[in-house]
Design a protein around this motif. Sequence first.
Motif, PDB file in Angstrom:
ATOM      1  N   THR A 173       2.774   3.629  -7.460  1.00  0.00           N
ATOM      2  CA  THR A 173       1.971   2.692  -6.658  1.00  0.00           C
ATOM      3  C   THR A 173       1.340   1.639  -7.568  1.00  0.00           C
ATOM      4  O   THR A 173       1.369   0.439  -7.278  1.00  0.00           O
ATOM      5  N   ARG A 207       3.966  -0.779  -8.833  1.00  0.00           N
ATOM      6  CA  ARG A 207       4.302  -1.798  -7.818  1.00  0.00           C
ATOM      7  C   ARG A 207       3.243  -2.889  -7.791  1.00  0.00           C
ATOM      8  O   ARG A 207       3.547  -4.073  -7.694  1.00  0.00           O
ATOM      9  N   LEU A 208       1.987  -2.448  -7.872  1.00  0.00           N
ATOM     10  CA  LEU A 208       0.878  -3.401  -7.801  1.00  0.00           C
ATOM     11  C   LEU A 208       0.965  -4.418  -8.940  1.00  0.00           C
ATOM     12  O   LEU A 208       0.715  -5.603  -8.745  1.00  0.00           O
ATOM     13  N   PHE A 265       5.860  -8.823  -2.590  1.00  0.00           N
ATOM     14  CA  PHE A 265       6.668  -8.616  -1.385  1.00  0.00           C
ATOM     15  C   PHE A 265       6.479  -9.759  -0.389  1.00  0.00           C
ATOM     16  O   PHE A 265       5.349 -10.201  -0.147  1.00  0.00           O
ATOM     17  N   GLU A 280      -8.324 -14.500   2.399  1.00  0.00           N
ATOM     18  CA  GLU A 280      -8.571 -13.073   2.172  1.00  0.00           C
ATOM     19  C   GLU A 280      -7.258 -12.299   2.142  1.00  0.00           C
ATOM     20  O   GLU A 280      -7.080 -11.387   1.333  1.00  0.00           O
ATOM     21  N   ALA A 283      -5.705 -12.749  -1.096  1.00  0.00           N
ATOM     22  CA  ALA A 283      -6.466 -12.110  -2.185  1.00  0.00           C
ATOM     23  C   ALA A 283      -6.243 -10.598  -2.279  1.00  0.00           C
ATOM     24  O   ALA A 283      -6.648  -9.985  -3.278  1.00  0.00           O
ATOM     25  N   ILE A 284      -5.623  -9.999  -1.286  1.00  0.00           N
ATOM     26  CA  ILE A 284      -5.522  -8.523  -1.242  1.00  0.00           C
ATOM     27  C   ILE A 284      -4.946  -7.921  -2.537  1.00  0.00           C
ATOM     28  O   ILE A 284      -5.542  -7.000  -3.102  1.00  0.00           O
ATOM     29  N   ILE A 313      -7.564  -7.933  -5.241  1.00  0.00           N
ATOM     30  CA  ILE A 313      -8.656  -6.975  -4.997  1.00  0.00           C
ATOM     31  C   ILE A 313      -8.179  -5.550  -5.282  1.00  0.00           C
ATOM     32  O   ILE A 313      -8.907  -4.744  -5.852  1.00  0.00           O
ATOM     33  N   LEU A 314      -6.923  -5.279  -4.906  1.00  0.00           N
ATOM     34  CA  LEU A 314      -6.374  -3.951  -5.202  1.00  0.00           C
ATOM     35  C   LEU A 314      -6.300  -3.723  -6.710  1.00  0.00           C
ATOM     36  O   LEU A 314      -6.371  -2.592  -7.180  1.00  0.00           O
ATOM     37  N   ARG A 336     -14.223  -9.518  -5.195  1.00  0.00           N
ATOM     38  CA  ARG A 336     -13.798 -10.157  -3.958  1.00  0.00           C
ATOM     39  C   ARG A 336     -13.926 -11.677  -4.023  1.00  0.00           C
ATOM     40  O   ARG A 336     -13.019 -12.408  -3.641  1.00  0.00           O
ATOM     41  N   ILE A 385     -10.801 -14.228  -3.771  1.00  0.00           N
ATOM     42  CA  ILE A 385     -10.631 -15.178  -2.654  1.00  0.00           C
ATOM     43  C   ILE A 385     -10.544 -16.610  -3.195  1.00  0.00           C
ATOM     44  O   ILE A 385      -9.758 -17.430  -2.686  1.00  0.00           O
ATOM     45  N   ARG A 426       0.599 -14.720  -1.051  1.00  0.00           N
ATOM     46  CA  ARG A 426       0.111 -13.358  -1.297  1.00  0.00           C
ATOM     47  C   ARG A 426       1.031 -12.621  -2.277  1.00  0.00           C
ATOM     48  O   ARG A 426       0.578 -11.879  -3.146  1.00  0.00           O
ATOM     49  N   MET A 459     -11.899  -3.700  -1.112  1.00  0.00           N
ATOM     50  CA  MET A 459     -11.107  -3.572   0.125  1.00  0.00           C
ATOM     51  C   MET A 459     -11.971  -3.092   1.282  1.00  0.00           C
ATOM     52  O   MET A 459     -11.592  -3.180   2.425  1.00  0.00           O
ATOM     53  N   PHE A 484     -13.029  -5.648   3.636  1.00  0.00           N
ATOM     54  CA  PHE A 484     -11.894  -6.021   4.491  1.00  0.00           C
ATOM     55  C   PHE A 484     -11.698  -4.971   5.600  1.00  0.00           C
ATOM     56  O   PHE A 484     -11.326  -5.302   6.729  1.00  0.00           O
ATOM     57  N   ALA A 510       2.689  -0.666   0.314  1.00  0.00           N
ATOM     58  CA  ALA A 510       3.826  -1.218  -0.415  1.00  0.00           C
ATOM     59  C   ALA A 510       3.326  -2.101  -1.561  1.00  0.00           C
ATOM     60  O   ALA A 510       3.851  -2.058  -2.672  1.00  0.00           O
ATOM     61  N   MET A 511       2.278  -2.888  -1.293  1.00  0.00           N
ATOM     62  CA  MET A 511       1.780  -3.823  -2.306  1.00  0.00           C
ATOM     63  C   MET A 511       1.075  -3.117  -3.451  1.00  0.00           C
ATOM     64  O   MET A 511       0.809  -3.723  -4.474  1.00  0.00           O
ATOM     65  N   GLY A 512       0.732  -1.838  -3.237  1.00  0.00           N
ATOM     66  CA  GLY A 512       0.123  -1.103  -4.340  1.00  0.00           C
ATOM     67  C   GLY A 512      -1.236  -0.504  -4.043  1.00  0.00           C
ATOM     68  O   GLY A 512      -1.948  -0.118  -4.976  1.00  0.00           O
TER      69      GLY A 512
END
Lengths: 246, 386
Positions: free
Chosen positions: A92, A95-96, A101, A116, A119-120, A123-124, A129, A133, A168, B1, B4, B301-303
Amino acid sequence: MGADAAHSSSDRQCAVSAHGIEKVYVAGDTQVVALRGADLQVHCGEIVMLAGPSGCGKTSFISILAGLLARDGGALEVFGQDPQSLSTEARTAWRLRNVGFVFQQFNLIPTLSIAENVAIPLILQGIDRRSAIARGSEMLGRVGLGGRERSSPTRLSGGQQQRVAIARALINSPRILVCDEPTSALDGATGLRVMELVAAQGRAPDRAVIVVSHDDRIYHLADRIIHMDDGRVDRIEKPSQRTTHA
Amino acid sequence: MYSFALKMLFGDSARFYGMLLGLAFSTLLISQQASIFVGLMSRTFGFITDTPEPDLWIVDPAQRFLDDNKPLRSTSVQRIRGITGIEWAVPLYKGLLVVNLPDGKRQMSQIIGIDDGSLIAAPPFMLEGAVTDLRKPDAIIVDERATRREFKMEHPPEGGAPRALRIGDTLELNDRRAEVVGICKATQTFQSQPVIYTTYSRASEYAPRERRMVTMILAKLEPGVDGAVVRAAISDQTGLSAYSSDEFTEKTLSYWMRETGIPINFGTAIVLGFFVGVAVAGQMFYNFVLDNLKYFGAMKAMGASRGTLLGMVSLQALTVAILGFGIGIGITSAFGISVPGERLAFRMTWQIPLIAAFAVSLICTASAALGMWRVLRLDPADVFQG
């Protein structure tokens, strides 16, 4: 442009190296073979398109390449790493850091603003935040949506939503960009503009772009077109040589 | 998150308000019905809590609860006084009598006859007059609520507009004159009859003549004696049962809980409240998660890690639970404050909000757990399936 880029592909770092990839789906007593030894090499700076009829294994192939799906056979290295060798958590995180994608249905969260949404991934990754953004807004400017950062995705056209999805996907500078039918929900002209954006923004010397598409109007933007059939790579074309076989 | 996650929750306004409404209604039903039930039950032993002086309540062994009168011989009082460890013991009369008002109305009322000498078991709060006024001839003290309601003088003897009963007015108890010398405040009885205090000897005159007139005996233990030993002695020497105030309260409460349909009726409403929460809010929250599954899938999927996604769902469930519970308990409290206690038994003890909070947590945890299970099972590759 795609052909020119492809000339020097052999000199560049190998981004994706897949050999004999196999995938079988089992549901009760039924087994469906999706991939029967698919091979593919993609180099940095290259844009390749995966084409083929429905059910030929394209989606399974990119899911395995992107570390979303486990393969049942074959060997895979993406920038020197086999995603399947990693634990679920590590995969995971991989992938990040490495994969962007673009989905067929955009998958933008309608209750968040488009900045937003963009920005995900940041942020992950742990970026705060506000900064995320701000960078998302900047990225939206690069895909032609500057000034609309606070808009809801639902107020945008399909083409604009896919631009947001591209922003994104690219915001955390992934090393591999995976696009699944990015133009199938768009009309021809919009789809072409979106793919031109993918080609313009996504192509980078240290990045590979893999696009699954049925839409032959965008094939000229690729360096190579990989035709799949019945779970295998059937032939590889360059846009200027549409008859080259694998 | 997490911010959100909250935006996802608040942004789906129709469903968000639906969930709030469901949980608030569920909390309201659970806490309001439970408060009325507790209020009603506390009236069944109100006289015990209004009477703090005795250590022991001595009754016939067959008596099942406070109002289940099984009168005792008057000699029992002397026999109790003779038991070692008893500091004092007084008789108490407690019974229902018909009261005639000057305007011809008749009203069944609870008469409490307290010891003439000590005035032990007098009303807990005097609003007008004094307890010692009971020593005047024909004296009675009336509960304030009754002076405005059942004993309200529609046609006062002096003429004029209807008014509340007041000191100096006279009533008839079993055709005998009784003069109001005081107004008190007593806990309302379960059946909401007016409460009249008088002396034991006068109550015996008002009541129809019976061989046994002592309803129960109130007693005080000498300092330092073992209550259990004294109670055993009472049982051995008189055949009567002696209970502490807590025990007698418990015995009374347990009778009403076990022998009447009241707990079932209220319990049904409370369970219904819980299921309203499950059916409306729980199901709505689960659907909310299902509708957002594709976004969770995309994030996966994005992580996004499992922990992040579970944290988002948990935060959403917790937010809905806190807000829904807060609104529901707020409405219940407002209801309790606005409805006069004499019209509705309402008593929200500290346990009731906790029970309602537990029920709401259960609803939200269950629906969130189901939602989380779907999120955990989610295959990130599914996002490519459209």
